[in-house]
Scaffold this active site. Structure first.
Site, PDB file in Angstrom:
ATOM      1  N   PRO A   1       0.831  32.114 -28.664  1.00 57.68           N
ATOM      2  CA  PRO A   1       1.484  31.978 -30.041  1.00 57.68           C
ATOM      3  C   PRO A   1       0.466  31.816 -31.002  1.00 57.68           C
ATOM      4  O   PRO A   1      -0.317  31.070 -31.144  1.00 57.68           O
ATOM      5  CB  PRO A   1       2.473  30.884 -29.755  1.00 57.68           C
ATOM      6  N   GLU A   2       0.311  32.630 -32.012  1.00 57.41           N
ATOM      7  CA  GLU A   2      -0.212  32.613 -33.101  1.00 57.41           C
ATOM      8  C   GLU A   2       0.472  32.739 -34.385  1.00 57.41           C
ATOM      9  O   GLU A   2       1.598  32.806 -34.372  1.00 57.41           O
ATOM     10  CB  GLU A   2      -1.459  33.586 -33.093  1.00 57.41           C
TER      11      GLU A   2
ATOM     12  N   LYS B   1       1.335  27.931 -37.625  1.00 53.86           N
ATOM     13  CA  LYS B   1       1.636  27.824 -36.328  1.00 53.86           C
ATOM     14  C   LYS B   1       2.739  26.904 -36.104  1.00 53.86           C
ATOM     15  O   LYS B   1       3.035  26.718 -35.117  1.00 53.86           O
ATOM     16  CB  LYS B   1       0.424  27.804 -35.373  1.00 53.86           C
TER      17      LYS B   1
ATOM     18  N   ASN C   1      -6.738  31.795 -31.049  1.00 53.45           N
ATOM     19  CA  ASN C   1      -8.099  32.320 -30.387  1.00 53.45           C
ATOM     20  C   ASN C   1      -8.156  33.781 -30.210  1.00 53.45           C
ATOM     21  O   ASN C   1      -9.141  34.395 -30.254  1.00 53.45           O
ATOM     22  CB  ASN C   1      -8.249  31.549 -29.009  1.00 53.45           C
TER      23      ASN C   1
ATOM     24  N   ARG D   1     -12.537  26.304 -26.645  1.00 51.23           N
ATOM     25  CA  ARG D   1     -11.907  27.573 -26.519  1.00 51.23           C
ATOM     26  C   ARG D   1     -12.541  28.842 -26.108  1.00 51.23           C
ATOM     27  O   ARG D   1     -13.579  29.005 -26.408  1.00 51.23           O
ATOM     28  CB  ARG D   1     -11.142  27.789 -27.856  1.00 51.23           C
TER      29      ARG D   1
END
Length: 268
Positions: free
Chosen positions: A2-3, A51, A165, A250
């Site tokens: 999810p972004e 987000k 990411n 990340r």
């Protein structure tokens, strides 16, 4: 993952299902909200903020949720079987006479006064898909720490809200910049802001996120998830490494040929 684009679509789906409708049943499965009952109240609207998801409910209340890595909201017709995961992963149920919204694996779920929403999202920078978008302010924030790496600066929601990411890696590739480049050394940094806005706008209605011209499922992204596979532009094997301090590091993908690497880069 999810972004901002995923959250925008989730908010649109939830608003379509719940907005303007009376809640007939609610079940909030987190300890602080276990006894909370919102049945009998109307859902006013569901809006995204970066987000984050804000479900505004009659009586001055907002149900705030965040999907993080693998959370999801699913909408079902009345009587339809729920298929988003096992029951123990359900954190929220919001039902109307026609639809039921089920929140799975939500790491953040809290009930706020709508007047206090800023306590949850006030730290965020300009929202790439929001009505408050301000490119100049986003650029100012992005460059506020010139020594910070480009990848980390793009992920910081206090700079601009909505990049995760996947978009971080894809943006760095399209900018032909290493994720480890100091953001202050980025040529024409305003391009990062313009391109970020363009990519999220282009993907907010796409179920399959795409940053390349290709329609092939295995070529929708330039570098993300392509470790050791040929770069789609030059053929050089794509590299992968963790970026950022633990435990927030990340996984990061980049092409060492298309994205020149600073001498101080980890592994470079």
């Amino acid at each position: 993952m999810p972004e901002g684009d995923t959250v925008w679509r989730a908010a649109a789906e939830l608003h379509k299902a719940l907005g303007g409708r009376l809640l007939t049943r609610t079940d909030l499965r987190v300890p602080k909200l276990a006894t909370t009952d919102l049945a009998g109240r109307s859902v006013l609207e569901v809006v995204p903020r970066g987000k984050h998801l804000l479900t505004r409910i009659e009586g001055g209340l907002t149900l705030h949720s965040h999907l993080r890595m693998d959370g999801a909201w699913r909408v079902y017709a009345a009587g339809e079987r729920w298929r988003g995961g096992p029951d123990h992963q359900i954190r929220a149920v919001l039902a109307t006479a026609e639809r039921t919204a089920v929140g799975y694996r939500l790491p953040v779920l809290e009930l706020l006064r709508t007047a206090d929403e800023e306590n949850a999202v006030g730290h965020l920078g300009p929202d790439l898909l929001g009505p408050d978008w301000d490119a100049d302010e986003a650029l100012r924030r992005l460059l506020s720490d010139p020594a910070r790496t480009l990848g980390e600066a793009l992920l910081d929601q206090r700079n601009l809200a909505g990049i995760g990411n996947v978009f971080k890696c894809e943006l760095c590739f399209l900018l032909r910049a290493s994720p480890w480049l100091p953001v202050g050394a980025l040529p024409r940094p305003e391009r990062a802001i313009t391109l970020a806005k363009r990519l999220l706008e282009a993907n907010k209605r796409r179920p399959a996120r795409t940053t390349t011209p290709s329609a092939r499922p295995d070529r929708r992204l330039w570098v993300y998830g392509r470790a050791d596979r040929p770069c789609l532009r030059c053929g050089t094997p794509v590299r992968v490494a963790d970026q950022g301090p633990a435990p927030q590091a990340r996984v990061t993908y980049w092409c060492p040929h298309c994205q020149p690497e600073p001498a101080t880069e980890a592994g470079g």
